[in-house]
Write a protein that holds these residues in place. Structure first.
Motif, PDB file in Angstrom:
ATOM      1  N   UNK A  76       0.761  -1.250   0.000  1.00 49.42           N
ATOM      2  CA  UNK A  76       0.000   0.000   0.000  1.00 49.42           C
ATOM      3  C   UNK A  76       0.785   1.289   0.000  1.00 49.42           C
ATOM      4  N   UNK A  77       2.043   1.279  -0.339  1.00 49.36           N
ATOM      5  CA  UNK A  77       2.833   2.510  -0.403  1.00 49.36           C
ATOM      6  C   UNK A  77       2.736   3.295   0.907  1.00 49.36           C
ATOM      7  N   UNK A  78       2.967   2.593   2.007  1.00 52.66           N
ATOM      8  CA  UNK A  78       2.684   3.145   3.333  1.00 52.66           C
ATOM      9  C   UNK A  78       3.349   4.493   3.581  1.00 52.66           C
ATOM     10  N   UNK A  79       4.573   4.682   3.143  1.00 51.56           N
ATOM     11  CA  UNK A  79       5.250   5.934   3.473  1.00 51.56           C
ATOM     12  C   UNK A  79       5.321   6.908   2.294  1.00 51.56           C
ATOM     13  N   UNK A  80       4.424   6.769   1.341  1.00 56.42           N
ATOM     14  CA  UNK A  80       4.336   7.787   0.285  1.00 56.42           C
ATOM     15  C   UNK A  80       3.804   9.086   0.901  1.00 56.42           C
ATOM     16  N   UNK A  81       4.289  10.218   0.415  1.00 57.45           N
ATOM     17  CA  UNK A  81       3.869  11.533   0.903  1.00 57.45           C
ATOM     18  C   UNK A  81       3.173  12.251  -0.244  1.00 57.45           C
ATOM     19  N   UNK A  82       1.931  12.718   0.007  1.00 57.04           N
ATOM     20  CA  UNK A  82       1.110  13.271  -1.073  1.00 57.04           C
ATOM     21  C   UNK A  82       0.996  14.784  -0.963  1.00 57.04           C
ATOM     22  N   UNK A  83       1.300  15.443  -2.082  1.00 59.27           N
ATOM     23  CA  UNK A  83       1.271  16.912  -2.149  1.00 59.27           C
ATOM     24  C   UNK A  83       0.166  17.352  -3.097  1.00 59.27           C
TER      25      UNK A  83
END
Ligand SMILES: *Cc1c(COP(=O)(O)O)cnc(C)c1O
Length: 246
Positions: A76-83
């Motif tokens: 689940x792309x746990x540590x992706x950061x969304x801008x």
């Protein structure tokens, strides 16, 4: 792309570690984000509320594996950061407040207040930048330079937000010197605000065509789309996403 950004930082006498590469995945499907994530990319930028939220939900709902391996498309792309980096209408602010980690495009007090109120209590404050109009064109969005101080004071006092810096999208230019001028202007506005006691560590500036100039002028968040993901499909003149992307 990361190597090119690091090289631009070193050429400008800067530490590449100061620079966050935000991969702008607008119009590209979740699989393109997964592939970039597998290659080590963590920060992703989206311009359109519905498209961005659908992509985040799709990626986060994927089952997390105990030990995700690079390239495994199931976790689940746990540590992706969304801008969120696009224009934001009031009636869509809740969707953004509930999903994104950052908003770069704060351009009025009302949207800042809504995002602060709508930020869920269990999440850290939404990190935000104020978008400044440094090109003085009526078509460009962002607050005029002389209105930034007042907006910055308001935003800094909102509990659901963490004011991080300023953002600009200057008018395009092919000329490197002309590219640098508006970025330098944004940096000076930031420096003036910091002199009044408002901390603004970040400058969100630079895209595929002008990131070198932005890095020279102190960018810390560089928003790169086409140089990573390739050319985007043409869109309507009003900037609306193609229907298929929703
Ligand atoms: C699309 C977009 C980008 C990325 O543009 P490229 O030219 O593809 O790198 C960066 N910032 C904003 C606000 C955008 O809308």
């Amino acid at each position: 792309m990361r190597a090119a950004l690091d090289a631009a930082a070193r050429a400008a006498g800067r530490d590449p570690a100061e620079l966050t590469l935000v991969a702008v995945s607008k119009t590209f499907p979740a699989d393109a984000v997964r592939a970039a994530y597998a290659a080590g990319q963590r920060h992703f930028g989206e311009n359109y509320v519905q498209e961005g939220c659908a992509k985040i939900d799709q990626l986060r709902s994927a089952p997390s594996l105990a030990e995700p391996t690079a390239g495994d498309s199931r976790h689940g792309l746990a540590d992706a950061v969304w801008h969120f980096i696009g224009p934001l209408q009031s009636n869509k602010s809740r969707m953004v407040a509930e999903r994104f980690d950052w908003v770069h495009s704060i351009d009025r007090e009302s949207i800042a207040r809504r995002l602060s109120e709508q930020r869920p209590a269990g999440m850290p404050p939404l990190r935000v930048c104020i978008q400044v109009n440094v090109s003085d064109e009526s078509s460009k969005s962002g607050v005029p330079a002389d209105a930034v101080l007042s907006l910055a004071r308001t935003v800094a006092g909102l509990p659901g937000l963490e004011l991080r810096g300023l953002m600009a999208i200057p008018a395009p230019s092919e000329d490197p010197a002309a590219q640098r001028a508006p970025f330098a202007a944004l940096r000076r506005i930031r420096d003036d605000l910091e002199a009044t006691g408002i901390a603004l560590p970040d400058l969100s500036m630079g895209m595929s065509a002008d990131y070198v100039a932005a890095v020279q002028e102190g960018a810390t968040l560089v928003r790169i789309g086409s140089a990573i993901f390739g050319a985007r499909p043409a869109r309507e003149p009003d900037g609306a996403p193609p229907e298929a992307a929703a």
